[in-house]
Design an enzyme around this catalytic site. Structure first.
Site, PDB file in Angstrom:
ATOM      1  N   TYR A 281      -6.116   7.056 -13.185  1.00 28.92           N
ATOM      2  CA  TYR A 281      -6.136   5.791 -13.377  1.00 28.92           C
ATOM      3  C   TYR A 281      -7.846   5.604 -13.639  1.00 28.92           C
ATOM      4  O   TYR A 281      -8.601   5.824 -12.964  1.00 28.92           O
ATOM      5  CB  TYR A 281      -5.873   5.011 -12.061  1.00 28.92           C
ATOM      6  CG  TYR A 281      -4.223   4.823 -12.158  1.00 28.92           C
ATOM      7  CD1 TYR A 281      -3.598   3.867 -13.082  1.00 28.92           C
ATOM      8  CD2 TYR A 281      -3.579   5.532 -10.864  1.00 28.92           C
ATOM      9  CE1 TYR A 281      -2.250   3.850 -12.755  1.00 28.92           C
ATOM     10  CE2 TYR A 281      -2.397   5.249 -10.843  1.00 28.92           C
ATOM     11  CZ  TYR A 281      -1.411   4.524 -11.668  1.00 28.92           C
ATOM     12  OH  TYR A 281      -0.173   4.327 -11.648  1.00 28.92           O
ATOM     13  N   PRO A 355      -1.308  -1.362 -10.773  1.00 28.19           N
ATOM     14  CA  PRO A 355      -0.392  -0.457 -10.375  1.00 28.19           C
ATOM     15  C   PRO A 355      -1.110   0.588  -9.374  1.00 28.19           C
ATOM     16  O   PRO A 355      -0.227   1.348  -8.677  1.00 28.19           O
ATOM     17  CB  PRO A 355      -0.151   0.131 -11.820  1.00 28.19           C
ATOM     18  CG  PRO A 355      -1.395  -0.068 -12.591  1.00 28.19           C
ATOM     19  CD  PRO A 355      -1.944  -1.033 -12.394  1.00 28.19           C
TER      20      PRO A 355
HETATM   21  P1  FAD Z   1      10.503  -3.085 -15.783  1.00 29.66           P
HETATM   22  O1  FAD Z   1      10.457  -1.611 -15.266  1.00 29.66           O
HETATM   23  O2  FAD Z   1       9.694  -3.526 -16.612  1.00 29.66           O
HETATM   24  O3  FAD Z   1      11.943  -2.863 -16.179  1.00 29.66           O
HETATM   25  C1  FAD Z   1      12.701  -4.113 -17.239  1.00 29.66           C
HETATM   26  C2  FAD Z   1      13.613  -3.733 -17.967  1.00 29.66           C
HETATM   27  O4  FAD Z   1      14.394  -4.877 -18.588  1.00 29.66           O
HETATM   28  C3  FAD Z   1      13.330  -2.938 -19.152  1.00 29.66           C
HETATM   29  O5  FAD Z   1      14.169  -1.730 -19.341  1.00 29.66           O
HETATM   30  C4  FAD Z   1      13.275  -3.794 -20.359  1.00 29.66           C
HETATM   31  O6  FAD Z   1      13.616  -2.909 -21.583  1.00 29.66           O
HETATM   32  C5  FAD Z   1      14.415  -4.770 -19.844  1.00 29.66           C
HETATM   33  N1  FAD Z   1      14.112  -5.910 -20.748  1.00 29.66           N
HETATM   34  C6  FAD Z   1      13.080  -6.451 -20.801  1.00 29.66           C
HETATM   35  N2  FAD Z   1      13.247  -7.831 -21.490  1.00 29.66           N
HETATM   36  C7  FAD Z   1      14.442  -7.877 -21.692  1.00 29.66           C
HETATM   37  C8  FAD Z   1      15.276  -9.098 -22.383  1.00 29.66           C
HETATM   38  N3  FAD Z   1      14.868 -10.098 -22.972  1.00 29.66           N
HETATM   39  N4  FAD Z   1      16.624  -8.496 -22.470  1.00 29.66           N
HETATM   40  C9  FAD Z   1      17.268  -7.303 -22.061  1.00 29.66           C
HETATM   41  N5  FAD Z   1      16.191  -6.420 -21.233  1.00 29.66           N
HETATM   42  C10 FAD Z   1      14.983  -6.640 -21.354  1.00 29.66           C
HETATM   43  N6  FAD Z   1       4.856   0.916  -9.337  1.00 29.66           N
HETATM   44  C11 FAD Z   1       4.873   1.460  -8.341  1.00 29.66           C
HETATM   45  O7  FAD Z   1       5.848   1.090  -7.252  1.00 29.66           O
HETATM   46  N7  FAD Z   1       4.501   2.753  -7.863  1.00 29.66           N
HETATM   47  C12 FAD Z   1       3.699   3.401  -9.069  1.00 29.66           C
HETATM   48  O8  FAD Z   1       2.995   4.521  -8.869  1.00 29.66           O
HETATM   49  C13 FAD Z   1       3.483   2.488 -10.096  1.00 29.66           C
HETATM   50  N8  FAD Z   1       2.701   2.931 -11.220  1.00 29.66           N
HETATM   51  C14 FAD Z   1       2.549   2.345 -12.599  1.00 29.66           C
HETATM   52  C15 FAD Z   1       1.986   2.841 -13.411  1.00 29.66           C
HETATM   53  C16 FAD Z   1       1.832   2.362 -14.631  1.00 29.66           C
HETATM   54  C17 FAD Z   1       0.836   2.770 -15.661  1.00 29.66           C
HETATM   55  C18 FAD Z   1       2.466   1.231 -14.770  1.00 29.66           C
HETATM   56  C19 FAD Z   1       2.438   0.304 -16.220  1.00 29.66           C
HETATM   57  C20 FAD Z   1       3.232   0.530 -13.914  1.00 29.66           C
HETATM   58  C21 FAD Z   1       3.417   1.101 -12.770  1.00 29.66           C
HETATM   59  N9  FAD Z   1       3.918   0.386 -11.484  1.00 29.66           N
HETATM   60  C22 FAD Z   1       4.271   1.251 -10.582  1.00 29.66           C
HETATM   61  C23 FAD Z   1       4.736  -0.472 -11.721  1.00 29.66           C
HETATM   62  C24 FAD Z   1       6.318  -0.485 -12.117  1.00 29.66           C
HETATM   63  O9  FAD Z   1       6.338   0.261 -13.174  1.00 29.66           O
HETATM   64  C25 FAD Z   1       6.974  -1.812 -12.276  1.00 29.66           C
HETATM   65  O10 FAD Z   1       6.461  -2.716 -11.287  1.00 29.66           O
HETATM   66  C26 FAD Z   1       8.256  -1.754 -12.113  1.00 29.66           C
HETATM   67  O11 FAD Z   1       8.801  -0.651 -13.475  1.00 29.66           O
HETATM   68  C27 FAD Z   1       9.179  -2.983 -12.328  1.00 29.66           C
HETATM   69  O12 FAD Z   1      10.293  -2.693 -12.366  1.00 29.66           O
HETATM   70  P2  FAD Z   1      11.198  -3.957 -12.889  1.00 29.66           P
HETATM   71  O13 FAD Z   1      12.633  -3.203 -13.001  1.00 29.66           O
HETATM   72  O14 FAD Z   1      11.059  -5.027 -12.412  1.00 29.66           O
HETATM   73  O15 FAD Z   1      10.901  -3.954 -14.647  1.00 29.66           O
END
Ligand code: FAD
Length: 700
Positions: A281, A355
């Site tokens: 990072y 993150p």
């Molecule tokens: P997301 O993972 O964003 O999933 C959302 C899903 O919804 C996606 O599949 C997308 O395609 C879908 N979607 C979006 N909009 C729509 C729509 N309108 N209709 C239908 N589908 C839709 N977190 C940690 O805990 N540990 C870590 O080490 C960490 N490292 C990270 C490193 C990086 C570089 C990044 C960018 C993030 C990191 N995070 C980490 C954070 C983590 O990736 C997110 O907090 C996590 O993925 C959130 O999960 P979520 O299911 O809420 O959303």
């Protein structure tokens, strides 16, 4: 005009990231697989990049679904955190080392594994638990959402209508922004939302009528906008880059987690990963210094990393860069997480932050871990809809704590190190290390302490661990208990003060011995996420007359009153509330027959086959445990660890998600009914459902 297909489902999940998959898994495990749908606008799941850090509490949760061991085995464990800072001569030097996870806090320590593999574990589990009936429907985009307000309070109604459209392959594939190496820019805060606009779309449309909708659609959440929920908070100006690579370097600590502050080239965090990968990072720049966010490339990020780590060298060989991304940090939470307790948002849809502390994926999964059992219980007629209100109340507080934590941590991480004590603008490295240590308990997920509510019976101003790790008086009881628990049957402050079981926190594990088999077990191995409530009954020493008398009375109460009240007759007696007993009596000094039959019931109505076709050990002989020495694994000293008395009985009521609801004296057992009346409906209103069978595993 083309006709629109109409359909009904109990729960529609929008988004199949970590939060959505946790929700789908939890619902599938509870037998709802056939009446749940999960859609995602993307055509494919994630193969590289994104989140990787798994915190202790998340591992405990995954283990309660039988998934922890496999993920743990594949992961890279993080043992040590090392700090590198400029010395008096301005040269980079190692200035400290601390354990990455607080020793003894959990049986698991923080580990890292690529998000895609964690999602794969969920997908397999969802398939198994739903007999293949629940699968992610990809390339499906929701286009409108409406709620029939008149029917939101009717548990049988389908008040939410969502129209969805099947996307073309082109619409559903994220652009890689002109880059050849896979990257996460398309979902980064640096990029605009790339959701295709519906107007011109031609794919098949469907109108889905749902009882509940859970929006897990990430930081740009469409569901959040439909709910009229707003994000509140700030955006910082620091741009960070991420490189996942197999590096060539002479930096000695590249296989440790490191925080590096350079004199004036910025900061970097190193996270050693599985399969020889390392994640970097890197603070690339500040936006207001005139950097064009679109000009950020992996080469530019690597050049900055080299400057930070100098005089050590850092290179990435041809083909060894696995993934990269860039983002600016924003710390924001949604102002509402639920609408009419029919539409909910979870995960990045309701909180975004940096993150680096590895919180996003963990918190996101824990959001739906908190929510989905409540939704399942409402759908199945097991619990009243009033339990749903605790979701926003419990998780909004966690999101706010997370933002406070991240704000502090990011500022200390992004700032320049102070040159000396007089340099007030600089960041004190001692303060940074101290903040890391104090924040570690919060970051582990184990300080979660749910407020007083109908699910959590505790006094109004109990103490709470802050994000800084200190004990303070609670953030005030945020909500008065929803029409209160009749009389407060919880332990008196005096008695409760002696236990190390905290109402509102997760029930910790301890080694106990199965009376029937002499096998040592972690109690957590029997407290599975299968939708059941549990009462752990520390009966004391059954040779004591007080303990024996209490057990007799409790056993009679369970079998003649409490359990039949909430358990349909055609189901096993342990299918809604399971009672596990831990005695302080040496194993050789008592027989199974000394324990009331209600504590060791025969459960023969359901098949004991687990979802993957194997048999769980019959639970009939695994409900009575003793706190005793073992032949091969020493003494668990569970009574000491939990701080419970041996001369009388204590009961702990545990929610289906493993948090402690109520701590009480066994002699007050009649009060159990008053508690369960608020959170469970009478047996007659439960809809017939499959008894769930999560595969129990014991980690190596
Ligand atoms: P997301 O993972 O964003 O999933 C959302 C899903 O919804 C996606 O599949 C997308 O395609 C879908 N979607 C979006 N909009 C729509 C729509 N309108 N209709 C239908 N589908 C839709 N977190 C940690 O805990 N540990 C870590 O080490 C960490 N490292 C990270 C490193 C990086 C570089 C990044 C960018 C993030 C990191 N995070 C980490 C954070 C983590 O990736 C997110 O907090 C996590 O993925 C959130 O999960 P979520 O299911 O809420 O959303």
């Amino acid at each position: 005009t083309t006709s629109i297909k109409e359909s009904h489902c109990d729960v529609l999940i929008i988004g199949a990231g970590p939060a959505g998959l946790m929700a789908a898994n939890w619902l599938a495990v509870q037998g709802l697989g056939a009446s749940v749908r999960i859609i995602d606008k993307r055509s494919d799941k994630i193969f590289t990049g994104q989140a990787d850090g798994l915190q202790c509490r998340t591992l405990e949760i995954l283990h309660s679904f039988g998934l922890g061991e496999d993920i743990w085995r594949q992961s890279n464990r993080m043992i040590e955190m090392r700090f590198w800072n400029p010395g008096a001569d301005g040269k980079l030097q190692r200035t400290g080392s601390v354990p990455d996870t607080i020793p003894g806090i959990s049986r698991w320590q923080q580990c890292v594994l690529h998000q895609g593999r964690i999602e794969k574990s969920f997908l397999d589990s969802i398939h198994r638990h739903s007999d293949g009936k629940l699968a992610v429907e990809r390339a499906v985009l929701p286009e409108s959402l409406s709620i029939d307000k008149a029917s939101v309070d009717n548990p049988e109604a389908y008040p939410v209508t969502v129209e969805v459209r099947k996307l073309s392959e082109e619409e559903a594939t994220p652009t890689q922004m002109g880059n050849s190496v896979p990257n996460g820019l398309f979902r980064s805060s640096l990029a605009p939302d790339d959701t295709p606009s519906g107007a011109a779309g031609t794919g098949d449309r469907e109108r889905i009528h749902a009882k509940y909708v859970i929006g897990c659609d990430g930081a740009h959440s469409w569901t959040r906008r439909q709910m009229g929920s707003k994000m509140e908070g700030d955006q910082t100006s620091f741009i960070w880059g991420v490189l996942d690579a197999v590096p060539i370097t002479n930096f000695p600590d590249v296989r440790n987690r490191c925080a590096i502050h350079s004199v004036d080239s910025g900061s970097m965090m190193i996270i050693p990963r599985e399969d020889g990968l390392v994640r970097f990072y890197i603070q690339v720049s500040e936006l207001n210094r005139g950097v064009d966010r679109h000009s950020i490339t992996p080469e530019m990020i690597l050049a900055t990393a080299k400057a930070i780590i100098a005089p050590y060298t850092l290179d990435i060989g041809e083909g060894d860069l696995d993934w990269w991304t860039a983002y600016v940090i924003g710390q924001r939470t949604a102002d509402r997480f639920a609408l009419h307790d029919r539409v909910f948002i979870a995960g990045d849809a309701c909180h975004t932050h940096s993150p680096k502390a590895g919180q996003g994926m963990n918190t996101s999964m824990q959001d739906t871990y908190n929510l989905a059992w409540k939704v399942a219980a409402a759908v199945k007629g097991v619990s009243p809809r009033s339990v749903l209100a605790t979701y926003e109340m419990e998780r909004k507080q966690i999101a706010q704590d997370l933002i406070t934590f991240d704000h502090r941590f990011s500022r200390l991480f992004s700032g320049k190190p102070a040159k000396d004590e007089a340099d007030a603008a600089g960041i004190s490295m001692a303060e940074f290390q101290d903040a890391f240590l104090k924040g570690n308990r919060f970051a582990s997920g184990l300080s979660v302490d749910y407020q007083r509510s109908l699910l959590t019976v505790k006094p109004e101003s109990s103490s709470k661990t802050t994000v800084d790790g200190g004990e303070v008086v609670a953030h005030a009881a945020v909500v008065a208990p929803a029409d209160g628990v009749a009389s407060d049957p919880s332990l008196s402050a005096e008695d409760a003060g002696e236990t190390r079981i905290d109402v509102g926190k997760r029930f910790n594990t301890a080694q106990v011995v199965c009376h029937a088999t002499a096998l040592p077990y972690e109690l957590a191995d029997w407290i599975l996420s299968d939708g059941r409530w549990r009462v752990v009954y520390f009966c004391g020493d059954v040779r004591e007359s007080i303990c024996a008398r209490e057990m007799q009375q409790l056993g009679d109460y369970l079998s003649s009153d409490l359990l039949p009240r909430f358990t349909p007759a055609e189901q096993d007696v342990d299918s809604v509330i399971e009672v596990l007993t831990v005695a302080a009596t040496p194993r050789a000094e008592c027989e199974l027959a000394d324990f009331h039959p209600a504590l060791r019931p025969h459960t023969t109505k359901h098949h004991r086959k687990t979802a993957d076709g194997r048999y769980n050990t019959s639970q009939d002989y695994h409900k009575v445990f003793v706190d005793d020495t073992t032949y091969h694994q020493g003494h668990g000293r569970a009574y000491e660890k939990y701080g419970v008395a041996t001369q009388y009985g204590t009961m702990v009521v545990i929610r289906p998600d493993g948090y402690v609801s109520l701590l009480m004296r066994a002699s007050d057992h009649a009060q159990l009914g008053a508690f369960f009346e608020k959170v469970l409906l009478p047996a007659a209103s439960h809809k017939p459902h499959q008894h769930t069978r999560v595969k129990r595993t014991t980690p190596a």
